[in-house]
Design a protein around this motif. Structure first.
Motif, PDB file in Angstrom:
ATOM      1  N   TYR A 183      48.438  51.567  42.767  1.00 37.74           N
ATOM      2  CA  TYR A 183      48.543  50.287  43.485  1.00 37.74           C
ATOM      3  C   TYR A 183      47.780  49.199  42.752  1.00 37.74           C
ATOM      4  N   ASN A 184      46.552  49.509  42.315  1.00 36.44           N
ATOM      5  CA  ASN A 184      45.747  48.539  41.568  1.00 36.44           C
ATOM      6  C   ASN A 184      44.903  49.288  40.538  1.00 36.44           C
ATOM      7  N   PRO A 185      45.319  49.297  39.263  1.00 35.94           N
ATOM      8  CA  PRO A 185      44.595  50.073  38.252  1.00 35.94           C
ATOM      9  C   PRO A 185      43.156  49.618  38.050  1.00 35.94           C
ATOM     10  N   PHE A 186      42.861  48.364  38.390  1.00 35.73           N
ATOM     11  CA  PHE A 186      41.527  47.849  38.124  1.00 35.73           C
ATOM     12  C   PHE A 186      40.516  48.240  39.196  1.00 35.73           C
ATOM     13  N   TRP A 187      40.962  48.995  40.194  1.00 39.97           N
ATOM     14  CA  TRP A 187      39.992  49.589  41.115  1.00 39.97           C
ATOM     15  C   TRP A 187      39.102  50.595  40.391  1.00 39.97           C
ATOM     16  N   ILE A 188      39.583  51.075  39.257  1.00 35.65           N
ATOM     17  CA  ILE A 188      38.834  52.113  38.549  1.00 35.65           C
ATOM     18  C   ILE A 188      37.533  51.571  37.961  1.00 35.65           C
ATOM     19  N   ILE A 189      37.382  50.244  37.872  1.00 36.26           N
ATOM     20  CA  ILE A 189      36.121  49.660  37.398  1.00 36.26           C
ATOM     21  C   ILE A 189      35.375  48.981  38.546  1.00 36.26           C
ATOM     22  N   ASP A 190      35.787  49.291  39.784  1.00 29.11           N
ATOM     23  CA  ASP A 190      35.142  48.712  40.965  1.00 29.11           C
ATOM     24  C   ASP A 190      34.026  49.641  41.435  1.00 29.11           C
ATOM     25  N   ALA A 191      32.868  49.070  41.742  1.00 31.11           N
ATOM     26  CA  ALA A 191      31.705  49.872  42.134  1.00 31.11           C
ATOM     27  C   ALA A 191      32.001  50.692  43.388  1.00 31.11           C
ATOM     28  N   GLY A 192      32.648  50.091  44.389  1.00 35.25           N
ATOM     29  CA  GLY A 192      32.955  50.801  45.623  1.00 35.25           C
ATOM     30  C   GLY A 192      33.867  51.980  45.396  1.00 35.25           C
ATOM     31  N   PHE A 193      34.887  51.792  44.557  1.00 37.02           N
ATOM     32  CA  PHE A 193      35.826  52.872  44.241  1.00 37.02           C
ATOM     33  C   PHE A 193      35.099  54.031  43.560  1.00 37.02           C
ATOM     34  N   LEU A 194      34.324  53.714  42.526  1.00 34.40           N
ATOM     35  CA  LEU A 194      33.639  54.759  41.767  1.00 34.40           C
ATOM     36  C   LEU A 194      32.613  55.492  42.617  1.00 34.40           C
ATOM     37  N   LEU A 195      31.875  54.762  43.449  1.00 41.19           N
ATOM     38  CA  LEU A 195      30.886  55.413  44.310  1.00 41.19           C
ATOM     39  C   LEU A 195      31.557  56.292  45.362  1.00 41.19           C
ATOM     40  N   SER A 196      32.650  55.797  45.952  1.00 38.33           N
ATOM     41  CA  SER A 196      33.360  56.575  46.970  1.00 38.33           C
ATOM     42  C   SER A 196      33.841  57.900  46.396  1.00 38.33           C
ATOM     43  N   PHE A 197      34.506  57.838  45.245  1.00 43.11           N
ATOM     44  CA  PHE A 197      35.095  59.046  44.682  1.00 43.11           C
ATOM     45  C   PHE A 197      34.062  59.957  44.029  1.00 43.11           C
ATOM     46  N   SER A 198      33.050  59.386  43.395  1.00 43.96           N
ATOM     47  CA  SER A 198      32.021  60.250  42.804  1.00 43.96           C
ATOM     48  C   SER A 198      31.232  60.957  43.898  1.00 43.96           C
ATOM     49  N   ALA A 199      30.977  60.280  45.024  1.00 45.16           N
ATOM     50  CA  ALA A 199      30.279  60.919  46.148  1.00 45.16           C
ATOM     51  C   ALA A 199      31.133  62.025  46.753  1.00 45.16           C
ATOM     52  N   ALA A 200      32.441  61.743  46.979  1.00 43.48           N
ATOM     53  CA  ALA A 200      33.337  62.761  47.531  1.00 43.48           C
ATOM     54  C   ALA A 200      33.462  63.944  46.581  1.00 43.48           C
ATOM     55  N   GLU A 258      35.334  38.114  36.818  1.00 45.70           N
ATOM     56  CA  GLU A 258      36.739  38.377  36.510  1.00 45.70           C
ATOM     57  C   GLU A 258      37.140  39.772  36.994  1.00 45.70           C
ATOM     58  N   ASN A 259      36.313  40.781  36.698  1.00 46.05           N
ATOM     59  CA  ASN A 259      36.620  42.149  37.147  1.00 46.05           C
ATOM     60  C   ASN A 259      36.561  42.259  38.661  1.00 46.05           C
ATOM     61  N   TYR A 260      35.641  41.532  39.265  1.00 44.67           N
ATOM     62  CA  TYR A 260      35.519  41.525  40.725  1.00 44.67           C
ATOM     63  C   TYR A 260      36.812  41.013  41.366  1.00 44.67           C
ATOM     64  N   LEU A 261      37.360  39.926  40.822  1.00 43.34           N
ATOM     65  CA  LEU A 261      38.597  39.372  41.368  1.00 43.34           C
ATOM     66  C   LEU A 261      39.785  40.280  41.071  1.00 43.34           C
ATOM     67  N   ARG A 262      39.797  40.880  39.881  1.00 42.55           N
ATOM     68  CA  ARG A 262      40.911  41.779  39.549  1.00 42.55           C
ATOM     69  C   ARG A 262      40.939  42.988  40.469  1.00 42.55           C
ATOM     70  N   ALA A 263      39.762  43.486  40.837  1.00 44.88           N
ATOM     71  CA  ALA A 263      39.704  44.622  41.752  1.00 44.88           C
ATOM     72  C   ALA A 263      40.241  44.261  43.125  1.00 44.88           C
ATOM     73  N   LYS A 264      40.215  42.976  43.447  1.00 41.59           N
ATOM     74  CA  LYS A 264      40.754  42.506  44.723  1.00 41.59           C
ATOM     75  C   LYS A 264      42.152  41.901  44.569  1.00 41.59           C
ATOM     76  N   LYS A 265      42.715  42.036  43.377  1.00 42.52           N
ATOM     77  CA  LYS A 265      44.047  41.492  43.064  1.00 42.52           C
ATOM     78  C   LYS A 265      44.117  39.976  43.258  1.00 42.52           C
TER      79      LYS A 265
END
Length: 777
Positions: free
Chosen positions: A316-333, A149-156
Motif C-alpha cells: 500500500y505504501n512502500p515508504f512505511w518501511i522507513i517510518d519509526a512507528g512501522f519499524l517499532l511495531s513490527f520489530s516489537a511483534a 520529506e520521509n515523514y510526509l512520504r510515510a503519510k502519502k
C-alpha cells in the motif's frame, strides 16, 4: 516454511536499495542467486514470485514518489480539494486531498497539508476550491536527522499548500465515513471537555482518539522519556487491550471463533470512528492477520503472518518501511514471536522480565536510530502504569458510551475519573524528576546494525540448537566487535569536516582522533535550531564532549544554536570568539594565536588583529586556518573585502574553503579567490531574499578550478582528509571520484576480518567434534 517472510525480505530489500540508489545492483545480485537456486532446487514458481515482488518494489516506490504537484513547487495554483480533518497544532492546517489543479482533474488524488492562516470557509468533510502556493517537502537535509520529506512520504502526503485567500465551498459532507468520524470526534471532545479539567480531558482524548497533539508538548516529552509514548497513539497496545477485554466479555456467551469475529467487527468500527489514522490502520491489519489466522485457520505460522501483514502494508505504501512507528511495531511483534518460539522459559515473573529485556535488545537499533534514548526505567513504569492506563481507557469508553443514557447520574463517575487523570499527571511529573530515567546512545551505522542482528540471531540459534561451536562463536563475535568498533577506530588518523545543512546559517563540526570541535552553530531559517538540528546532530554521531567551540561572530545565523548545546547533556570545553557577547562569555582570540594538537594537526587564527577597532560585525569574524599534514582548510566566517584584503599576505592555497559570508557579493573578492584557489569551495546557505549566493562569486570559484558544493543544493557536506587524499560526499549523493575507494577499504577490511573469525569458529567446531568423537565427550 517461511515463504511469506522470504518474499517480504526480498521486497523490503528492493525498497531499501531504491532509497539508496542501488536497485540495479540489488536486482542483478538477487536474480543471479535465484537463477542458481532454480537450477539446483527446481523451484521455478517460488523464484519467479520473488523476482516479481522485487520488480514490484521498484515500480511501487517510483509510483509513490511521483507527484503532479511537484511540478508547481513555489508556484501559485488553483486547486479543488477534499478537506478531511483539521490538524491539532499551533498553526491552522487541514489534511486534504487534491482532485484538480488549475481546473484540470487529476488521475489520482494527491494528499496535502493545507495551511489556511486566518482565511475562511475551510471546514472538515467539504469539497472546496482555493488558490494557494505549493511548498516543497525538502527542508534541511542531514543524514540520520529527522527528515520531513520521509515523514510526509510515510503519510502519502505529496506537498504542503499555503492558502492565498478564502475558499469557495463546492460541496459539504462529501464523505459519509468522514461525517461519522467528525461527529464522533466532536461528541468525544464535548463529553470530556464539558465534564473534566481541560488538561485531564486532553489526556483521555489523546488516548481514545489516538492523537498526541491534544497533549501539551512538555507533558508528551516527559511521557516519551518514561518509555510510554505508545499509550498515547492508538497502536497495537490499544488494539490488544480492546481485543482481550471484548474477548473475555463475549466468551461467556459465544464460542471463541464467534467472539473473535464480534471483537474484530467492533475494533474495525472503532477505527472507522476515529478516521483510520495510519497508526490505527497498521495496528488493525497486524491484529487481523496475526490473531485472525490463529482463530479462523488450522495452520498458523506467526512469522509468516507478521510477514504478510508487513507485505500488505508496504505494498500500500512502500515508504512505511522507513517510518519509526512501522519499524517499532513490527520489530516489537517479531521479538515476542522469536522469544516465545525459540527462547522458552517457565511461566513466571522472571519470564516477563526476560521477555521485556529481549524486546529492548531486539528493538535497540530502531530506538537508537530514531530517538537516541533508551528508557531503562520504562519496564518499571509500564509494569506499574499499564494497568492504570487499561482502567483509564475502559473507564473512558464506558463513560463515553453510557453518558447520553445516564447523563444525570454520571456526575460522580466523571469526578472520580477527573481525579484519576489528575493523579496520573502527578505521577508523570514525579517520574520526570527521577535522576536516572535512561541512557543516551549514538546512532548505529548500517554495518553496526547488521552485525548486531547477526550476533543476536547467532546467539538465539546456538541457544535453540545447542551447537558445538558456541564458545568459539561468542569469542568470534566479541573479537570482531572489539577490533572493528573499538581498536580500529582508535587508530584512525583521518580528519573529518562536516558542514550541516541548517538553511540560512552555518554549523560545522571538526573531528580528529578523540578531538571534537564546532565552528559556528546558527541559523535564521530553522526555528529552535539548537533543539532540532545541533543537539541531535552531535548526539547521533556519538559526540558527548566538545573540546572547543568557535563562534566566528555574534550574528544569529552563526550562534543561535549555542545556548541549547550549553544547557544539555553534551560537555562543552572552552568557547572562543573574536569578541565577547552579552549572554555568553568567550575567550577572545586574535591573529597570530596558534594551537597544536599533534604533529599532524594544528590551527592558527588569521583574523582579527588585536589592536584594530571594527564597527562592522561581519568583518570582525574569527578566521581559522586548519592545517592537517600537508592539507589545509580555511574557515573565514562572514569576512568581507576589507578583512580579506587585510589578511591577503597570510593566505595560502587551500584544499577546502568555507566560502565567506555564504557567498555574498560583498565577499570573495577576485584577489581572495585567486590567493586561496581552493580545490573545494563550500557554500552554506538556505532559501533567502539577500541574493545569496551571488552568481558572480560562484563563477569566480568555478573559474579558479574549485569544485562547488552547497548545502542548499547538496544538503550536508562531509569532507574526509586521509593521509594525502581528499574525499567528499553529500546528503544528495554527490561524491568525489575516489570516495568508493574509501568505502571499499573499510568494507574489505571488515569482511576479511569477519571471514577469518568465521573460519576460526568453524575450525574450533571441528576440534570440538573431534574431541567428542575420540573421547566420548
Amino acid at each position: 516454511m517461511y515463504i511469506i517472510i522470504s518474499i517480504f525480505a526480498a521486497y523490503a530489500g528492493g525498497i531499501i536499495s531504491y532509497e539508496l540508489n542501488l536497485f540495479g545492483y540489488y536486482l542483478t545480485a538477487i536474480s543471479a542467486v535465484l537463477v542458481y537456486n532454480s537450477i539446483i532446487n527446481k523451484k521455478y514458481v517460488y523464484n519467479a514470485v520473488i523476482i516479481a515482488f522485487v520488480i514490484l518494489s521498484y515500480l511501487n516506490c517510483h509510483y509513490n514518489s511521483s507527484s503532479v504537484l511537484s511540478q508547481y513547487i513555489n508556484d501559485s495554483v488553483t486547486i479543488e480539494a477534499k478537506i478531511k480533518r483539521q490538524s491539532k497544532s499551533d498553526s491552522i492546517s487541514y489534511h486534504a486531498s487534491v482532485t484538480a489543479i488549475n481546473n484540470t482533474p487529476l488521475f489520482d488524488e494527491e494528499n496535502i497539508i493545507l495551511y489556511t492562516d486566518s482565511y475562511k470557509n475551510f471546514r472538515e468533510n467539504s469539497l472546496i476550491k482555493v488558490r494557494g502556493q505549493v511548498a516543497g517537502n525538502h527542508f534541511t537535509k542531514n543524514k540520520m536527522l529527522f527528515s520531513y520529506e520521509n515523514y510526509l512520504r510515510a503519510k502519502k502526503i505529496k506537498a504542503a499548500i499555503f492558502a492565498q485567500g478564502d475558499a469557495v465551498v463546492i460541496k459539504e459532507n462529501y464523505s459519509f465515513i468522514n461525517h461519522i468520524s467528525g461527529k464522533f470526534r466532536a461528541y468525544t471532545e464535548k463529553t470530556f471537555y464539558g465534564t473534566l479539567n481541560k488538561k485531564n480531558a486532553d489526556i483521555i482524548l489523546s488516548i481514545i482518539l489516538g492523537d498526541v497533539n491534544y497533549l501539551e508538548e512538555e507533558l508528551y516529552d516527559k511521557i516519551k522519556v518514561m518509555g510510554m509514548a505508545h499509550i498515547f497513539a492508538v497502536s497495537g497496545t490499544h488494539i490488544v487491550f480492546m481485543y482481550v477485554f471484548l474477548l473475555n466479555v463475549f466468551k461467556f456467551v459465544f464460542n471463541r471463533r464467534l467472539s473473535w469475529i464480534l471483537s474484530w467487527c467492533i475494533i474495525w468500527f472503532y477505527g472507522l470512528l476515529i478516521g483510520f489514522p495510519l497508526s490505527v490502520m497498521r495496528a488493525l491489519i497486524m491484529f487481523t492477520l496475526l490473531f485472525g489466522s490463529e482463530v479462523l485457520y488450522r495452520k498458523y505460522n506467526s512469522l509468516n503472518s507478521i510477514g504478510l501483514a508487513a507485505l500488505v502494508l508496504t505494498v500500500y505504501n512502500p515508504f512505511w518501511i522507513i517510518d519509526a512507528g512501522f519499524l517499532l511495531s513490527f520489530s516489537a511483534a517479531l521479538s515476542f514471536i522469536i522469544y516465545n518460539n525459540y527462547i522458552k522459559t517457565k511461566a513466571t515473573l522472571l519470564k516477563d522480565l526476560n521477555m521485556y529485556f529481549f524486546l529492548q535488545i531486539f528493538t535497540l537499533p530502531v530506538v537508537v536510530y530514531y530517538f537516541n534514548f533508551i528508557p531503562l526505567m520504562g519496564f518499571i513504569y509500564n509494569l506499574l502504569l499499564l494497568p492504570v492506563f487499561t482502567v483509564i481507557m475502559i473507564y473512558g469508553f464506558m463513560l463515553l458510551i453510557l453518558n447520553p443514557l445516564l447523563h444525570i447520574i454520571f456526575k460522580i463517575p466523571f469526578e472520580i475519573f477527573d481525579y484519576i487523570l489528575h493523579s496520573l499527571r502527578y505521577i508523570i511529573d514525579i517520574a520526570d524528576k527521577s535522576a536516572f530515567n535512561g541512557i543516551i546512545f549514538s546512532t548505529m551505522s548500517m554495518c553496526h546494525t547488521l552485525f548486531f542482528y547477526l550476533a543476536l540471531f547467532f546467539m538465539i540459534y546456538s541457544h535453540k540448537s545447542k551447537i558445538h561451536c558456541k564458545q568459539y562463536g561468542l569469542a568470534a563475535i566479541v573479537s570482531f566487535y572489539t577490533l572493528t568498533y573499538i581498536i580500529i577506530p582508535m587508530g584512525d588518523e583521518s580528519l573529518y569536516l562536516n558542514v550541516a545543512d541548517v538553511g540560512q546559517g552555518l554549523f560545522t563540526t571538526i573531528r580528529y582522533k578523540g578531538l571534537n570541535m564546532v565552528y559556528d552553530c546558527g541559523s535564521t531559517s530553522s526555528k529552535n535550531m539548537g533543539e532540532h538540528i545541533v543537539l541531535p546532530y552531535l548526539t547521533k554521531r556519538g559526540i558527548r564532549e566538545l573540546d572547543a567551540v568557535f563562534i566566528s561572530h555574534w550574528d544569529d545565523d552563526h550562534y543561535s544554536g549555542l545556548e541549547y548545546i550549553l544547557n544539555n547533556h553534551i560537555k562543552v570545553g572552552p568557547l572562543y570568539s573574536s569578541r565577547n557577547n552579552e549572554t555568553f562569555h568567550a575567550e577572545v582570540l586574535y591573529a597570530g594565536y596558534k594551537m597544536k594538537y599533534d604533529d599532524n594537526l594544528s590551527m592558527e587564527i588569521l583574523w582579527p588583529y588585536k589592536n584594530i577597532n571594527l564597527n562592522d560585525t561581519n568583518n570582525s569574524s574569527l578566521v581559522l586556518s586548519l592545517n592537517y599534514k600537508n592539507r589545509s582548510i580555511l574557515l573565514p566566517g562572514d569576512i568581507e573585502e576589507e578583512a580579506e584584503y587585510a589578511i591577503y599576505n597570510d593566505l595560502n592555497t587551500y584544499d577546502v574553503v568555507l566560502v565567506p559570508h555564504h557567498g555574498s557579493k560583498t565577499s570573495s573578492s577576485v584577489q581572495f579567490v585567486d590567493a586561496t584557489a581552493p580545490k573545494i569551495a563550500i557554500f552554506s546557505y538556505g532559501k533567502n531574499s539577500y541574493g545569496i549566493p551571488d552568481q558572480e562569486v560562484v563563477s569566480r570559484y568555478k573559474n579558479s578550478g574549485s569544485k562547488i558544493l552547497s548545502t542548499f543544493d547538496h544538503g550536508e557536506i562531509n569532507i574526509v582528509l586521509k593521509d594525502d587524499k581528499i574525499y567528499y560526499n553529500t546528503y544528495m549523493d554527490e561524491r568525489s571520484d575516489n570516495y568508493y575507494e574509501l568505502c571499499l577499504t573499510g568494507i574489505i577490511s571488515k569482511t576479511c576480518l569477519f571471514f577469518f573469525l568465521l573460519l576460526w569458529m568453524l575450525k574450533g567446531d571441528g576440534h570440538e567434534l573431534y574431541f567428542n568423537q575420540k573421547y566420548g565427550g
